[in-house]
Design an enzyme around this catalytic site. Structure first.
Site, PDB file in Angstrom:
ATOM      1  CB  CYS A 625      -0.931   0.006   1.207  1.00 42.28           C
ATOM      2  SG  CYS A 625      -2.276  -1.194   1.101  1.00 42.28           S
ATOM      3  CG  PHE A 626       2.072   2.487   3.095  1.00 38.61           C
ATOM      4  CD1 PHE A 626       1.249   3.598   3.169  1.00 38.61           C
ATOM      5  CD2 PHE A 626       1.735   1.363   3.842  1.00 38.61           C
ATOM      6  CE1 PHE A 626       0.130   3.601   3.985  1.00 38.61           C
ATOM      7  CE2 PHE A 626       0.619   1.358   4.657  1.00 38.61           C
ATOM      8  CZ  PHE A 626      -0.197   2.478   4.732  1.00 38.61           C
TER       9      PHE A 626
END
Length: 680
Positions: A625-626
């Protein structure tokens, strides 16, 4: 080129200028006169002009006199702009305008009018004095350079422009530092034996050409089909000469003008059920089990505006049922990645490996083409949804990991499919045609009798295998018609027509879906490679690795000069092949394609510290996600390579063994869902 433009079709942007006739300067090649609205009466003294409506059944057959009282107006009620001519005697609507000279057979069509810059009448005489582009230079360019060589040079200029972020038109050709290695290795440029002066001249001519095109493109109606406007067709024919920087400005403006606000859309996806399609080697004919099918079922009735998002904006939130994932970007990218894998597999009846790939012959062995037999109404609806995903990728820059050949991309940009495109996916497709030509030459040279030709070629029927290997009749009852001398030309014609248009239905559906998400008319300026780059990117080439390293930041006390960080980039560049680089990107980001430019990155790649007493005992930890990875300080390059390879090959699933989405529901049972499996 710089002094005037040819007005071959009325574009909406010309309406205001046409109405404001005081500033409209028109040159008539037939009379070799340059006039404006106030000079109409003067021209009428020499010639009697008539406006005739060429559309049958509408308006007056004899036409209306073009007098000083006439006024130009443009109707906006119809889809295509039409020209209205109004005066005291009549008011007719015309789509085509013919200006006739009495007593002469010549007719001046609207397509022959040349519109100069709009200005006050006081400076009209200055406008008549044209400043033509130095034609000898263009002659030299066209004499020395071949069309493929010019296209290759434009590609190198585009690469320089993307890397430098500069407009190539105002830049001095001598200051444009092109990739010298690429210049030397370009087969089209290298075999011409050109020197630096030739390259500099070509760049200067291309800059001048693009400067003229920048002005001209404002008035070209790109929505027109082929053979409707010679101007539009001409622009499309030289699309490969237009710099990407100029196209990108128009494209970005069009995307921005049609962008919509993000909608709150949640898609529930059964990831485990989708994987069972592969484990059971079934084909999802009804599009209910695969991630693509589940997404299609939940979004098929949604307004297409939901796909018109901005850069790095998600069109929907992907929730993996029964898994502990919260979509902060990772599950969404992972879902798109897995949908691409499904599309390029027998799990869905939409795409199949091209004949060259199945036979291990020729080029493009890793590419996929539409499945010829998938032409039902439901299949075409699925292809249309694929087109919407293409449009989403172009808008959001979430590129799709699809490997498609030119025969797929060209129809989407209104380009012509050629024999070369067919051979690029099916090397043996012209086997019969080549045999016919061989025997034809022998007959013409009287080395073979026609009867021998007939007996030899009798093995060929008017029934040929398509890209999927299934037989297709070229003419009615073709399976019973043998190839002979008297029908050889018909056979060659029908075979070529079949192979060039084998995927027309499929790609028309894809294009219709694409048109609902992006302004489709602008795509006719794209080359097929430019469209491929906007939808699918480039993979993980050395150039993309340079971009990734440039877009990397370091956190938790990690420095780019740390020994384990230097080892990391050495591993990516020297130890990993292209497939392993792609899998690493999936491991850390959930997608297999990097953005094309720095501006397209949603966030930078982050390498952070990993806490542990014995770094060699740990695997790297990715946060998709990051877009980050916790990288242990491995002692050697071999240990790092071993640990990273194991992690990215075995830990790519987004799963936390249950979570906020609850337990996974039981999916539909195997019934008539899979009537035929397409797995081998």
């Amino acid at each position: 080129l710089t002094a005037h433009i040819r007005l071959l079709s009325l574009h909406s942007q010309l309406r205001k200028a046409v109405v404001d006739a005081e500033k409209l300067l028109v040159y008539c090649p037939l009379t070799r006169e340059c006039v404006c609205k106030s000079d109409i009466e003067e021209i009428s003294e020499s010639y009697s002009y008539h406006i005739q409506n060429s559309a049958s059944g509408s308006g007056s057959g004899s036409g209306a006199e073009f007098s000083a009282d006439s006024k130009f107006t443009i109707s906006t009620k119809t889809r295509k702009a039409t020209l209205n001519l109004s005066n005291t005697r009549t008011d007719i609507r015309v789509r085509y305008v013919r200006v006739c000279c009495e007593g002469k057979r010549k007719q001046l069509h609207l397509s022959q009018l040349q519109v100069f810059h709009y200005q006050d009448q006081a400076s009209i005489h200055d406008a008549v004095r044209q400043t033509p582009t130095p034609m000898p230079s263009f002659h030299i360019l066209n004499t020395i350079f071949t069309r493929p060589a010019i296209s290759s040079l434009v590609s190198l200029i585009n690469r320089w422009s993307n890397e430098e972020g500069r407009d190539p038109i105002p830049c001095s050709p001598s200051h444009m530092k092109l990739n010298t290695e690429a210049l030397k290795t370009s087969q089209h440029i290298e075999k011409l034996g050109l020197n630096d002066n030739h390259i500099t001249l070509a760049i200067a001519m291309l800059q001048l050409f693009n400067e003229a095109m920048t002005y001209l493109l404002k008035y070209v109606d790109l929505s027109l089909p082929r053979n409707y406007s010679s101007l539009t067709d001409g622009v499309r024919d030289v699309r490969s000469y237009i710099f990407w920087y100029q196209k990108k400005k128009m494209w970005s403006k069009a995307l921005s003008a049609t962008k919509k606000n993000k909608q709150n859309v949640n898609v529930q996806l059964d990831f485990i059920g989708a994987k069972e399609v592969f484990s059971k080697r079934k084909t999802d004919h009804k599009a209910r089990r695969t991630l693509f099918g589940q997404c299609f079922q939940q979004l098929k009735n949604r307004n297409p505006d939901m796909f018109k998002v901005g850069v790095n904006v998600r069109a929907f939130c992907a929730n993996y049922v029964g898994m502990g994932s919260i979509d902060a970007g990772g599950p969404y990218r992972d879902a798109l990645e897995n949908m691409c894998k499904e599309l390029q597999s027998p799990a869905l009846p939409l795409f199949m490996k091209c004949p060259n790939g199945r036979l291990e012959l020729g080029e493009n062995r890793n590419t996929f083409v539409p499945r010829p037999s998938s032409t039902s109404a439901f299949h075409l609806t699925l292809y249309k949804f694929v087109g919407k995903l293409f449009g989403l990728a172009m808008r959001s820059k979430s590129l799709l990991s699809l490997d498609l050949p030119s025969i797929v991309w060209k129809p989407l940009v209104s380009d012509v499919v050629t024999d070369t495109d067919v051979q690029a996916i099916d090397r043996v497709s012209w086997k019969a045609s080549e045999a016919i030509r061989e025997h034809e030459e022998k007959v013409e040279q009287k080395k073979m009798d026609i009867s021998i030709f007939d007996s030899t070629m009798r093995q060929f029927k008017f029934e040929v295998p398509g890209s999927d290997g299934k037989l297709k009749e070229l003419i009615p009852n073709g399976r019973n018609v043998s190839l002979q001398w008297n029908n050889r030309k018909l056979y060659t014609e029908k075979l070529r027509e079949f192979r060039l248009h084998e995927f027309d239905q499929h790609l028309s559906a894809v294009r219709s879906g694409l048109a609902e998400v992006v302004p489709i008319t602008y795509l006719s300026l794209f080359t097929w490679r430019e469209l491929e780059a906007q939808v699918a990117g480039y993979g993980m080439t050395d150039k993309q690795i340079d971009l990734l390293q440039k877009m990397t930041c370091y956190d938790g006390g990690v420095s780019p000069n740390d020994p384990h960080v230097k080892m990391f980039w050495q591993m990516i560049r020297q130890r990993f092949n292209n497939d392993q680089r792609v899998r690493f990107l999936v491991f850390v980001w959930g997608r297999s394609r990097l953005p094309l430019t720095e501006d397209d990155f949603e966030k930078k790649f982050t390498i952070s510290t990993h806490k542990g007493d014995n770094p060699d005992a740990f695997f790297p930890i990715a946060h998709t996600c990051f877009f980050s990875v916790e990288l242990p300080k491995y002692s050697t390059l071999d240990i790092m390579t071993q640990k990273v390879l194991w992690a990215m090959n075995n830990c790519s699933s987004i799963d936390a063994d249950g979570g906020p989405m609850g337990q996974r529901p039981v999916g539909p049972t195997d019934s008539d869902d899979e009537l035929e499996t397409l797995f081998d």
